[in-house]
Enzyme design. Structure first.
Site, short mmCIF file in Angstrom:
data_model
loop_
_atom_site.label_atom_id
_atom_site.label_comp_id
_atom_site.label_asym_id
_atom_site.label_seq_id
_atom_site.Cartn_x
_atom_site.Cartn_y
_atom_site.Cartn_z
CB CYS A 129 -105.98 35.86 -14.43
SG CYS A 129 -105.11 34.65 -15.45
CB CYS A 153 -102.98 31.50 -15.53
SG CYS A 153 -104.53 30.97 -16.27
CB THR A 164 -88.69 23.37 -22.28
OG1 THR A 164 -88.63 23.79 -20.91
CG2 THR A 164 -90.11 22.91 -22.60
CG HIS A 177 -87.26 17.78 -21.07
ND1 HIS A 177 -87.01 16.58 -20.44
CD2 HIS A 177 -86.69 18.74 -20.31
CE1 HIS A 177 -86.32 16.80 -19.34
NE2 HIS A 177 -86.11 18.11 -19.24
CB CYS A 193 -85.31 26.34 -23.80
SG CYS A 193 -85.87 26.06 -22.11
CB CYS A 250 -108.37 31.54 -13.18
SG CYS A 250 -106.62 32.00 -13.25
CB CYS A 306 -107.59 31.65 -18.59
SG CYS A 306 -107.91 32.00 -16.83
NE ARG A 344 -73.32 24.55 -19.39
CZ ARG A 344 -74.44 23.85 -19.47
NH1 ARG A 344 -74.89 23.22 -18.41
NH2 ARG A 344 -75.11 23.79 -20.61
CG LEU A 383 -88.62 22.00 -13.38
CD1 LEU A 383 -89.40 21.81 -14.67
CD2 LEU A 383 -89.54 22.29 -12.21
#
Length: 344
Positions: free
Chosen positions: A100, A108, A40, A43, A38, A97, A94, A201, A265
């Site tokens: 959630c 979350c 990410t 990065h 990915c 919170c 979590c 693409r 992003l």
């Protein structure tokens, strides 16, 4: 076991031999069968400014998109058992919170990300919190299972845009953009415009169901879309590029009252004329941070089971983990679709 480990804040990643983990209470150990690369992950490999500020503790095993077989479960685990095939839902909520409590675990307030804030799946075995171990039918191939996490982001955005019977533009035809084209086609969009600067693409986007492909670097996207939508613009936009200029341009071909779903992003701040582009246009602009837990998964799995949502063409390369350097190079080239590491 073999694992791909980020050891320092310098560019690069290493293949290392590390101890096989043991599940604690509330955890599931899987034998990884397929794991997808990915943006990410790239990065983190390059240790970009985002990675530097993401709260990542080094050293760590990277990778977060995966599918595998359950080989051991910790105490208090229910819902999955030995031999089940599971996919990792990467959002670790979590559970206590406000978000959630009102069914918004995917955003979350104390959210952690599997493979970012925990050790990940570019390894022979991986630990997944039981709440994130999504059991899938064994008929789904492991390689397809490994891409369900990003597919779910695109699928949910198409749902939120209510694309059925309407026109939609998908901006950016990387893997998530291609998934968005496939999802929009499955949901019955009447017109699907796919925009990118890569001819290869765009060719893939055509195969995934795009009715019109536009090379953003060579063609006037605004003029083409306006001409083909009676001058009004598209009903919705699924923005996957993160390119500031492309995001701003999208408002020029979004019709009044249209929906603008943001996945990509941007790397720098964005300035908008909110009056003319959003307020007077009554544009519905929203961000999408992954999948809803777990309504998106249910709908997506039903779509795959129908046989009418075909995502296999997006997987252009399957490599053993030992060829990670080639896989990273392919993913950075902009010419590959999804690169998947496969395990025996």
């Amino acid at each position: 076991m073999k694992a791909l480990v980020k050891t320092s804040p310098l560019p690069g990643v290493e293949m290392k031999e590390i101890a096989q983990p043991k599940p604690r209470a509330g955890e599931v150990l899987i034998k990884v069968r397929a794991a997808a690369l990915c943006g990410t992950d790239l990065h983190i490999v390059d240790w970009s400014p985002w990675a530097h500020n993401a709260g990542i503790q080094l050293p760590c095993t990277i990778g977060h998109e995966c599918c595998g077989e359950v080989v051991e479960v910790g105490a208090d685990v229910t819902g999955v058992t030995l031999g089940d095939h599971v996919v990792a839902e990467t959002h670790i909520p979590c559970g206590t919170c406000l978000q959630c409590q009102i069914g918004e675990q995917h955003i979350c307030n104390n959210l952690r990300i599997f493979g970012v804030h925990t050790n990940g799946c570019f390894a022979e075995y991986a630990l997944i919190p039981a709440v994130c171990a999504r059991k899938i039918p064994k008929e789904i191939p492991f390689a397809v299972g490994s891409i369900l996490e990003p597919l779910g982001t695109a699928f949910r955005t198409a749902q939120e845009c209510a694309v059925g019977g309407t026109s939609v533009a998908v901006v950016g035809c990387g893997p998530i953009g291609l998934f968005a084209v496939a999802a929009a086609s499955f949901m019955g969009a009447s017109q699907i415009f796919a925009l990118d600067v890569s001819s290869s693409r765009l060719d893939m986007a055509k195969k995934m169901g795009a009715s019109t492909v536009i090379h953003s670097g060579q063609e006037d996207a605004v003029a083409i879309i306006k001409e083909q939508t009676g001058g009004f613009g598209v009903n919705s936009i699924i923005e996957c590029s993160g390119n500031v200029a492309a995001i701003k341009q999208g408002f020029q071909f979004l019709r009044k009252g249209g929906r603008y779903g943001l996945i990509g992003l941007p790397s720098k701040k964005l300035e908008l004329e909110l009056g003319s582009e959003v307020v007077f246009k009554e544009a519905h602009v929203f961000g999408v941070h992954g999948r809803k837990m777990f309504s998106t998964w249910n709908a997506m799995e039903n779509a795959l089971a129908s046989g009418r949502l075909n995502v296999l063409p997006v997987i252009t390369h399957q490599l053993p983990l030992e060829q990670y350097e080639e896989g990273i190079k392919l993913a950075k080239s902009g010419e590959a679709g999804k690169v998947v590491f496969v395990f025996a």
